[in-house]
Write an enzyme that holds these catalytic residues in place. Structure first.
Site, PDB file in Angstrom:
ATOM      1  N   ILE A   7       0.812  -1.258  -0.070  1.00 42.75           N
ATOM      2  CA  ILE A   7      -0.151  -0.018  -0.100  1.00 42.75           C
ATOM      3  C   ILE A   7       0.926   1.163  -0.097  1.00 42.75           C
ATOM      4  O   ILE A   7       0.682   2.113  -0.788  1.00 42.75           O
ATOM      5  CB  ILE A   7      -0.873   0.145   1.234  1.00 42.75           C
ATOM      6  CG1 ILE A   7      -1.771  -1.292   0.932  1.00 42.75           C
ATOM      7  CG2 ILE A   7      -1.591   1.231   1.473  1.00 42.75           C
ATOM      8  CD1 ILE A   7      -2.839  -1.549   2.440  1.00 42.75           C
TER       9      ILE A   7
ATOM     10  N   HIS B 208      48.904   2.829   6.238  1.00 43.44           N
ATOM     11  CA  HIS B 208      47.741   3.738   5.287  1.00 43.44           C
ATOM     12  C   HIS B 208      48.494   5.090   4.899  1.00 43.44           C
ATOM     13  O   HIS B 208      47.962   5.925   5.353  1.00 43.44           O
ATOM     14  CB  HIS B 208      46.603   3.583   5.814  1.00 43.44           C
ATOM     15  CG  HIS B 208      45.964   2.162   5.867  1.00 43.44           C
ATOM     16  ND1 HIS B 208      45.726   1.626   7.113  1.00 43.44           N
ATOM     17  CD2 HIS B 208      45.060   1.694   4.902  1.00 43.44           C
ATOM     18  CE1 HIS B 208      44.955   0.378   6.906  1.00 43.44           C
ATOM     19  NE2 HIS B 208      44.845   0.266   5.563  1.00 43.44           N
TER      20      HIS B 208
END
Length: 938
Positions: free
Chosen positions: A468, A659
């Site tokens: 719905i 990193h």
């Protein structure tokens, strides 16, 4: 009351036709016309055959016509009889209508069962007859519309017709009482002789009705006085109180046990009732008109009785009035201005067991001729007053909503709470639309959960076309469902699993000022009624506007806040790294570009260790790879632009142990090796290879040396900016990439077409986000299926999956290098891990074991990482690209080294590396395994 027998009245009417006939010797006193009424002797009829000769069939029809005239109580009945029966009395007459002049000369009217209808403008043919008294003839095609609408045969007959207008004269005075209009194929002046008998009978009946009307005037005066008194009392501002007075009047005048009004909603033809008899209903009753017992009255605007109501629907009326129904009258009430339906006036149970009559219909119509306007005005005033209260409530709601703009989750909870309060609903759900994925997203929940008590409910995502809510989201139209289980789009599995029963649903869209649907709200179960009303729909529609404004502003505020945070981050980045030296840019942009093999003969081989190259030569190596991959020429990248871009990216990396820029360089170098060794140009589009290589360089820009979990737990600036979307660091890396690209002189994509530019940005974003291992795990099943069925370059989905896999392989490439390189990289990784663990301990947190330098079992962690992350990815790559076997074998070789060290740890240190440094762990490799076993046995 004057009473005459049927025989006497027939005789009277025939005497009007044949005044010279002898009558029965018996005379009657009283009215002069009635004194002439007597029985017509058969001998008299026989003696006058030469004067009037009728065919027996026509005479019988005339007799029946005469009897029917007796039943005419008013001009409306007379007009209906002429329309329905005149063609049976006069041959070659197709249809007829009676027109008369109003008493006040206000206009010419045509009479039938529905009342008197003004013939406006009055046709000349009728006006001339009324004035001159002479008949008038004309062709059917010359009949004006105001007359033709009362002569159906004129517009429907297939043969040409003539229309005649004949005067109906008073027998005594000769004055014209009315005009009889007939239509037929042979109507002419000669027709006047054929209709003399009906004309005289009609004239007699019309005169009788007029005289009877005079006798009824006193009763009508009484009724008029009652109506005037009623109208004087209709000063209420409450529509229910006004209806009580009108209903009381109708019950008294019609002798009905109950009366009630069914008010009509013009837009939807919905009916609602506020008062039944003397009782004002606590909650008005609403129901669809076209499927109700009163549908016929709505469609035809004609009265209906109990006989017109299907038996199965009578029960509904009895429930409404709370009694059994033995008689019923329903009369439509229309507006005098546009003939639209206002209400259905209903009477139930005529007292003394009688049925309702035409007089009762007339009473109802006369009542509402004067009260309908007051009723509609009062209802309009009441709606305005309700709207005022509604507006005040909505303003209060707006105040609550706009205090939560800084937190979308709190805002959505407030929307749900206010929606329940406004409509008196049990529950409410709010779904926002994710236009990128075309999904409905619910972030907050109201009572219903599919999780266990100890689990946190995550957001729910549904396809935008499902259920719905999906119907409302795609259509933009409100849905008011009275029976949820009967609706085909309702999904009742949630009710079955939770025990909650959804009875009715009101689902409405939330639209912004441009009409774009932001989301939908779904209300369940009206608490104080059988379903949501039209007023609830109006409230929901208005409320949806406030919701859209607040959600739009909340999203806008978040964008502004995010922009501020990004600006702060960008400033922080620039302050930390400073600017690229113009001399460095000049040197890199003007130097000779060497072939990568000139940097090292094995540069293209998978066995090459890129970290052997000094860091200060890595920018030149990146430039060499760009050139050798033909990216500079293919995408028209200026030398100065590529030089500044490489140097800015290098500056964009901080200096954590692992990193950092060297990690970015090794990842990009491995990407270069795969392009050259695997012939990726045959598997990917040029723009995809370009995007992949740039992404490898940029994928960890501004890495802080901590993982996503730490950023979220620490509630860092990055977490505040990206945590709601997931992949905090990866989104930051992409944002910083965009920051560099947007810096003047750094945009390597500047010469792409607008379409390619958008494509390359989308690719870079998706590839950088793919470096989040959580993303890799989600697509691993799809990657395995791809490798099993075979890669198809023509499928966009396959190419997207492959680019993500290649990015992950590049990011993990240090594990494919020779052992001497790999173990040095592992030392850098654990240095960074342990640094994060130390920060977590400083904050009072308990770090994961692999981040805790005192508890981490390094060989076991590495073996698990290779088994569950690295090797599965490279096995998939090996299936797609057989040359990748070299890399997979190298990973297995490195795993063997870690297993050997792990075994030595087990033997020499009882399986624990606590209190051992990384170098001490690696040093165990130099001790022979069999010697340790011998020592252990001794």
């Amino acid at each position: 009351m004057l009473v005459v027998t049927l025989h006497e009245v027939i005789s009277f009417l025939l005497s009007q036709v044949f005044p010279k006939r002898s009558l029965d010797a018996t005379s009657h006193s009283g009215n002069s016309d009635l004194n002439s009424v007597s029985c017509i002797h058969q001998n008299d009829v026989e003696s006058k055959k030469s004067h009037v000769c009728y065919d027996k069939t026509v005479e019988k029809c005339l007799y029946n016509f005469t009897v029917q005239l007796l039943e005419c109580e008013d001009v409306q009945c007379l007009g209906t009889l002429i329309k329905n029966s005149l063609h049976n009395v006069v041959t070659n007459v197709t249809c007829g209508s009676l027109f008369f002049l109003a008493d006040d000369n206000s206009g010419v009217y045509m009479a039938d069962s529905n009342g008197n209808h003004l013939c406006d403008p009055c046709p000349d043919c009728i006006r001339n007859v009324l004035v001159s008294g002479s008949p008038s003839l004309l062709d059917a095609q010359c009949v004006p519309p105001s007359l033709a609408q009362h002569l159906p045969a004129v517009t429907t007959s297939l043969q040409p017709l003539k229309v005649g207008c004949f005067p109906v004269r008073d027998r005594k005075t000769g004055s014209v009482l009315a005009v009889l209009v007939i239509a037929g194929p042979t109507v002419s002046e000669a027709t006047l002789a054929d209709i003399q008998v009906p004309l005289k009978q009609i004239a007699a009946c019309y005169s009788h009705i007029q005289r009877t009307f005079q006798s009824q005037r006193s009763n009508e005066e009484r009724v008029s006085q009652q109506l005037i008194r009623l109208c004087g009392e209709l000063c209420d501002q409450d529509a229910a109180q006004l209806q009580l007075k009108v209903i009381r009047y109708l019950e008294e005048e019609t002798q009905a046990e109950f009366a009630f009004l069914l008010l009509v909603v013009p837009e939807t033809q919905e009916l609602f009732c506020q008062v039944v008899g003397k009782k004002v209903l606590q909650d008005e009753i609403r129901f669809p008109g076209h499927s109700s017992s009163f549908s016929a009255a709505l469609e035809t605007k004609q009265p209906l009785s109990l006989d017109d109501v299907p038996k199965e629907k009578i029960r509904g009326i009895e429930e409404l009035v709370d009694t059994s129904v033995h008689s019923l009258l329903c009369v439509p009430v229309t507006s005098r201005s546009d003939n639209s339906l206002i209400a259905l006036a209903c009477l139930v149970n005529k007292l003394n067991g009688h049925r309702f009559t035409e007089k009762d219909i007339s009473t109802i119509r006369q009542c509402f001729r004067y009260t309908a306007t007051v009723l509609t005005s009062t209802l309009a005033f009441q709606n305005e007053r309700k709207l005022k209260v509604q507006t005040q409530a909505l303003l209060k709601v707006a105040r609550h909503l706009f205090t939560n703009l800084d937190d979308l989750t709190k805002l959505l909870r407030e929307i749900m709470q206010q929606a329940r309060n406004l409509t008196n609903a049990e529950r409410c759900s709010v779904f926002l639309i994710d236009h990128e994925t075309e999904e409905l997203v619910a972030k907050v929940f109201d009572g219903i959960s599919t999780k266990k008590d100890n689990e946190v409910q995550e957001e729910i995502r549904l396809p935008i076309s499902q259920g719905i809510a999906g119907k409302v989201a795609t259509s933009g139209e409100l849905l008011n469902i009275q029976d949820a289980y009967a609706h085909p789009l309702f999904y009742r599995a949630i009710d079955d699993s939770t025990g909650f029963r959804t009875r009715n649903i009101l689902c409405f869209p939330i639209k912004d000022e441009k009409g774009r649907i932001l989301g939908v709200a779904q209300l369940c179960n009206k608490k104080n009624g059988d379903g949501f009303t039209q007023f609830d729909e109006e409230i929901a529609t208005a409320f949806g506007i406030y919701c859209a404004i607040s959600i739009s502003h909340s999203l806008m505020l978040k964008k502004v806040t995010d922009s501020q945070i990004r600006s702060n981050l960008a400033n922080e980045l620039m302050m930390y790294h400073m600017k690229v030296s113009p001399d460095d840019v000049q040197g890199l942009s003007t130097c000779d570009i060497p072939h990568p093999r000139m940097l090292d003969a094995d540069f293209v081989q998978f066995s090459y260790a890129p970290r052997l190259l000094p860091e200060d030569r890595t920018p030149l190596a990146c430039l060499a790879m760009f050139e050798d991959l033909n990216l500079l020429t293919r995408w028209r990248i200026r030398r100065e632009t590529i030089a500044r871009f490489i140097l800015m990216v290098k500056k964009g990396y901080r200096n954590p142990p692992y990193h950092n820029w060297m990690h970015a360089y090794t990842v990009a170098q491995y990407c270069y090796q795969m392009v050259k060794n695997l012939k990726l140009e045959k598997c990917l589009e040029d723009i995809e290879i370009f995007s992949l290589f740039v992404s490898c360089l940029c994928h960890d820009i501004d890495h802080r040396g901590t993982n996503n979990h730490f950023q979220t737990a620490a509630k860092s600036v990055l977490s505040a900016l990206y945590s709601s979307e997931g992949s905090v660091l990866e989104r930051h890396h992409f944002a910083q990439t965009m920051c560099i690209l947007n810096t003047e002189g750094c945009n390597v994509f500047e010469n792409l077409s607008s379409k390619d530019y958008q494509t390359v940005l989308d690719l870079v974003r998706d590839i950088i986000l793919a470096t989040d291992l959580q993303h890799h795990f989600k697509i691993m099943k799809n990657l395995t299926e791809l490798s099993n069925r075979g890669y198809d370059r023509t499928l966009v989905r396959d190419r997207k999956l492959l680019t993500c896999l290649l990015m992950t392989a590049c990011d993990l490439s240090d594990q494919t290098r020779p052992w001497n390189n790999t173990k040095k990289v592992a030392a850098l990784i654990y240095k960074e891990f342990f640094s994060q663990g130390d920060m977590e301990k400083a904050r009072g947190w308990q770090p994961d074991q692999m981040y805790d330098r005192e508890k981490a079992h390094i060989p076991a962690v590495q073996i698990g990482f290779l088994d569950f992350v690295v090797l599965p990815a490279f096995r998939v790559l090996e299936k797609i690209f057989p040359p990748m076997k070299e890399c997979a074998d190298s990973i297995k070789n490195n795993k063997d080294h870690w297993e050997q060290i792990s075994e030595l740890v087990r033997i020499k240190h009882s399986g624990s590396t606590s209190h051992m440094t990384f170098d001490e762990v690696l040093a165990l490799e130099n001790e022979p395994l069999d010697m340790e076993l011998t020592n252990g046995e001794n």
